[in-house]
Enzyme design. Sequence first.
Site, short mmCIF file in Angstrom:
data_model
loop_
_atom_site.label_atom_id
_atom_site.label_comp_id
_atom_site.label_asym_id
_atom_site.label_seq_id
_atom_site.Cartn_x
_atom_site.Cartn_y
_atom_site.Cartn_z
N LYS A 63 23.38 24.04 -26.01
CA LYS A 63 24.76 23.65 -26.30
C LYS A 63 25.50 23.23 -25.03
CE LYS A 63 26.87 28.20 -25.78
NZ LYS A 63 27.66 27.80 -24.62
N LYS A 113 23.90 30.34 -12.19
CA LYS A 113 25.28 30.46 -12.66
C LYS A 113 26.28 30.47 -11.51
CE LYS A 113 24.39 32.61 -17.13
NZ LYS A 113 24.70 33.72 -18.05
N LYS A 148 14.83 21.87 -23.08
CA LYS A 148 15.14 22.75 -24.20
C LYS A 148 16.50 22.39 -24.80
CE LYS A 148 15.74 27.71 -25.17
NZ LYS A 148 15.77 29.07 -24.57
#
Length: 341
Positions: free
Chosen positions: A209, A124, A206
Amino acid sequence: MTENMPQETKQEKKKVIFSAIQPSGTITLGNYIGALRNWVKLQDDYNCIFAVADLHAITVRQDPKIFKQNILNAYALLLACGIDTEKSPFFIQSHVHTHAELAWILNCYTQFGELSRMTQFKDKSQKHADNVNAGLFTYPSLMAADILLYQADLVPVGADQKQHLELARNIADRFNGIYGKTFTIPDGYISKVGSRIMSLQDPTKKMSKSDENVNAWVAVLDNPDTIMKKFKRAVTDSEAVVRVGEGKDGINNLIGIMSSVTGKTADEITVEFEGKGYGDFKQAVGEAVVEELRPIQERFNDYIKNKDYLEEQYRKGAEFALRISQRTLDKAMKKIGYVLK
């Protein structure tokens, strides 16, 4: 036991499961099949405690109006998926102040080196290089507080959260080693059902979104036409045979989705579509998903329009969660030496 004893005492022999989901604005079919649908099933066998983890969400900048609506949408959608607030306390994390309080305490029992090794922090930090804040770094201590406050025995975790759960175990063990038994050491809960749902456009990844290709993922609240279009565009292979096999990642994924929403085995699906092409199969998978999500979408639309009902439910959940979590916080603070009011 008497009838007026609190629910948590009546059911104390059941193991406690805690799980939370961030109000990201979009919950995918993968989230639903891989996690949320299983939460509903767990309610019969465990003391489940569920939360919308809105405190975690602000490590990334949020638009206030959108953020508020996302929180309400997430709460309403999880109710629509089948969380029963008569069985399971279900609350909005920021409504229960003990989470932030215990998180600060646990920060002081978490080593800098442990946090710096967290894979999600590294990932992140790269994605949001302009906002590498302290909350992003100490996020796992808050997650540990979420779990330990409820003396959770089990925590449903995906592969991306196993490292955080292991840290929560280490923090609890460290605190217990210093002050004596205070926190239950939680274990991961691995679901026996539910497939890992992959991207419709790159079935080696996977479903997420965050994928820039909107055809790669299906949202639980997508309308039927959108769902059908996405499945018709799903990546397959050149063999044109509906069966599980090596090198058939796209079809394997579609068979897994079909199996998850219909209850049919892969072998039954193979027999059903013998001699039929991929076009027929993708149409059938899309239709099955539409029917699986239709009642959820209908319930969501009812809940989101009824703000009074939503408020009643999340207030009730927060009151219950605070009663339980305050006991743990007080116990921890007392052992450290704080003067309790």
